[in-house]
Design a protein around this motif. Structure first.
Motif, PDB file in Angstrom:
ATOM      1  N   LEU A 113     -38.928  21.521  26.918  1.00  0.00           N
ATOM      2  CA  LEU A 113     -38.655  20.558  27.984  1.00  0.00           C
ATOM      3  C   LEU A 113     -39.124  21.053  29.347  1.00  0.00           C
ATOM      4  O   LEU A 113     -39.472  20.249  30.220  1.00  0.00           O
ATOM      5  N   GLY A 117     -42.132  17.757  31.476  1.00  0.00           N
ATOM      6  CA  GLY A 117     -41.695  16.865  32.542  1.00  0.00           C
ATOM      7  C   GLY A 117     -42.838  16.138  33.209  1.00  0.00           C
ATOM      8  O   GLY A 117     -44.004  16.223  32.800  1.00  0.00           O
ATOM      9  N   PRO A 118     -42.540  15.421  34.273  1.00  0.00           N
ATOM     10  CA  PRO A 118     -43.567  14.664  35.004  1.00  0.00           C
ATOM     11  C   PRO A 118     -44.559  15.588  35.697  1.00  0.00           C
ATOM     12  O   PRO A 118     -44.215  16.696  36.116  1.00  0.00           O
ATOM     13  N   LEU A 124     -41.060  16.160  42.542  1.00  0.00           N
ATOM     14  CA  LEU A 124     -40.314  15.777  41.351  1.00  0.00           C
ATOM     15  C   LEU A 124     -40.603  16.737  40.206  1.00  0.00           C
ATOM     16  O   LEU A 124     -39.695  17.119  39.446  1.00  0.00           O
ATOM     17  N   ALA A 125     -41.862  17.137  40.056  1.00  0.00           N
ATOM     18  CA  ALA A 125     -42.229  18.082  39.002  1.00  0.00           C
ATOM     19  C   ALA A 125     -41.501  19.410  39.188  1.00  0.00           C
ATOM     20  O   ALA A 125     -41.023  20.009  38.218  1.00  0.00           O
ATOM     21  N   TRP A 128     -37.815  19.027  38.145  1.00  0.00           N
ATOM     22  CA  TRP A 128     -37.696  18.999  36.681  1.00  0.00           C
ATOM     23  C   TRP A 128     -37.763  20.406  36.108  1.00  0.00           C
ATOM     24  O   TRP A 128     -36.946  20.797  35.265  1.00  0.00           O
ATOM     25  N   VAL A 129     -38.760  21.174  36.530  1.00  0.00           N
ATOM     26  CA  VAL A 129     -38.920  22.537  36.019  1.00  0.00           C
ATOM     27  C   VAL A 129     -37.708  23.391  36.379  1.00  0.00           C
ATOM     28  O   VAL A 129     -37.203  24.159  35.546  1.00  0.00           O
ATOM     29  N   VAL A 131     -34.546  22.498  36.928  1.00  0.00           N
ATOM     30  CA  VAL A 131     -33.341  22.136  36.173  1.00  0.00           C
ATOM     31  C   VAL A 131     -33.457  22.567  34.713  1.00  0.00           C
ATOM     32  O   VAL A 131     -32.538  23.176  34.144  1.00  0.00           O
ATOM     33  N   THR A 132     -34.578  22.254  34.079  1.00  0.00           N
ATOM     34  CA  THR A 132     -34.729  22.604  32.667  1.00  0.00           C
ATOM     35  C   THR A 132     -34.825  24.116  32.478  1.00  0.00           C
ATOM     36  O   THR A 132     -34.320  24.659  31.487  1.00  0.00           O
TER      37      THR A 132
END
Length: 460
Positions: A113, A117-118, A124-125, A128-129, A131-132
């Motif tokens: 994951l 991500g985006p 936003l990318a 995502w990185v 959090v995951t």
């Protein structure tokens, strides 16, 4: 710890057990398999995640450094807590394996994951990185902390522990080679963009699952030798663990070295492209760094038995410093010059991995023998948290250095011509900076020793 102190800290005393039989070869191999998983997660994010953020997702270098660093900083809080909880875990699987299973089941998916991500916008990318990667670091801690604690409690024989560690470090070297050289190769095979990194994540996830779940299955017949079960308040046991001088000295020296290793690993793809002019050279560099570890391990084991672990660690560190420092003079495009120097670094790196890992169980066993308490989980929780933090700070420092030097991030296949200061920062980040960190660790590690009484405890 007295019974009054045990009641004060909420501890639960149990009866000592007699030493168990020698470990089987199946247990040696089964335990060692876990290091394939720890090698994969410990290596690949430090090697590729910063570069993925800056040169694939277009995240600014300074922000990318924070994204890599902050989730790992969480381990400073998490890992000691996991260690304390696993010390107190009671199950038919023993205190460690339930936690190892939880980490082994969840980490592979979470690792995929991170790279699924985006791709835009960069902000936003990056979120995502972050959090995951935070979730993945949490799952990794659930496996790593109890895994590192196992050797101190599945055998009372220091020679057996050395044998166990030699198997583990050999598997660690194999895992680093498979993940560190294989991951960039998969990226190259599937394209340098997001699709290549996603394919790489799936490849690494397979290594994680095989290694971690293999260790859970492989240690199912290992005994749990516990003199006293005595873990209470986390803060109190952390202070007691820190009060152990051999542990404190070994930990500080090891973390300083982890900073240098973290910077060097993160610098591999940058050095390959900006100095050597060949992005594919990253696979060769990494193979030269970790490949010798498999071959040289018997040599370091012999040094350990003849000269002692501390002497071996200092010698290995000196080799690393010499090789890394010389890399600064490699000419542009000089892959043939760089490779022999990286092999020299790799010889030292192998010892820098093996010796601390074999010294830590000795420290834990000596503490248990003198205190009568089981706090292996707390020791390894502090250890793994500090190691993870050091390896995370390394890429963060490199990201900061690149940002100060004016390194320009890019997206996809876009090639950006970097300024001379940026290229110099890449060169220094792969050579001089790692060498200085490891050099700074030598005076600290020279102070490490177990007192004679402690060594008698280990042999008892």
């Amino acid at each position: 710890m007295t019974r009054r102190e045990a009641r004060r800290y909420g501890a639960d005393l149990v009866t000592a057990v007699s030493p168990g039989p020698r470990l089987t070869r199946g247990t040696h191999v089964g335990y060692a398999m876990g290091s394939i998983g720890t090698a994969a997660f410990g290596t690949v994010p430090g090697l590729l995640l910063l570069y993925y953020l800056t040169d694939v997702l277009g995240v600014a270098a300074g922000i990318a450094g924070l994204v890599v660093f902050l989730p790992k900083a969480w381990d400073v809080v998490l890992n000691p807590w996991i260690g304390s909880r696993s010390d107190r875990t009671q199950s038919r699987w023993g205190p460690r394996r339930p936690w190892m299973l939880a980490g082994g089941l969840t980490l592979p998916l979470l690792f995929v994951l991170v790279f699924a991500g985006p791709g835009a916008p960069p902000g936003l990318a990056a979120v995502w990185v972050a959090v995951t990667f935070l979730l993945a670091a949490t799952a990794y801690g659930c496996f790593q902390v109890p895994y590192v604690a196992q050797p101190a409690e599945i055998t009372d024989d220091p020679g057996e522990r050395s044998t166990l560690m030699s198997w583990r470090v050999a598997a660690l070297a194999l895992g680093i080679l498979l993940a560190g050289a294989g991951a960039p190769a998969v990226v190259d095979a599937f394209g340098d963009g997001r699709s290549g990194y996603l394919a790489m994540a799936v490849f690494v996830a397979v290594l994680l699952a095989l290694g971690m779940l293999g260790a859970v299955a492989g240690t199912r017949r290992a005994p749990t030798l516990t003199r006293v079960r005595s873990e209470g308040r986390l803060g109190a046991t952390l202070r007691l663990a820190w009060a152990s001088r051999p542990f404190r000295v070994l930990l500080v020296g090891f973390v300083v070295q982890a900073l240098g290793i973290g910077v060097m690993l993160a610098g591999v793809p940058y050095y390959s492209r900006q100095v050597l002019g060949d992005e594919a050279a990253g696979t060769l560099l990494f193979g030269a760094l970790v490949g010798p570890a498999i071959l040289v391990m018997p040599l370091w084991l012999r040094v350990s038995r003849r000269l002692g672990k501390r002497t071996g660690l200092l010698a290995a560190s000196a080799l690393f410093v010499a090789g890394a420092a010389l890399l600064v003079v490699v000419p542009s495009g000089g892959t043939a010059v760089a490779l022999p120097l990286v092999v020299l670094v790799g010889l030292g790196y192998a010892g820098m991995q093996m010796f601390p890992l074999s010294m830590l169980p000795d420290v834990i066993a000596a503490d248990e023998g003198s205190s009568g308490e089981r706090r292996a989980g707390v020791f390894t929780g502090v250890w793994t948290a500090a190691e993870t933090l050091g390896l995370a700070i390394g890429p963060g420092l490199l990201g900061l250095l690149l940002a100060v030097a004016g390194y320009v991030s890019s997206t996809g296949d876009v090639v950006v011509a970097q300024s001379d200061p940026a290229v110099l920062a890449v060169r220094l980040g792969f050579s001089v900076l790692p060498a200085l960190f490891v050099l700074a660790s030598l005076p600290v590690l020279a102070r490490y020793r177990l007192e004679p009484a402690d060594q008698e405890t280990i042999r008892a």
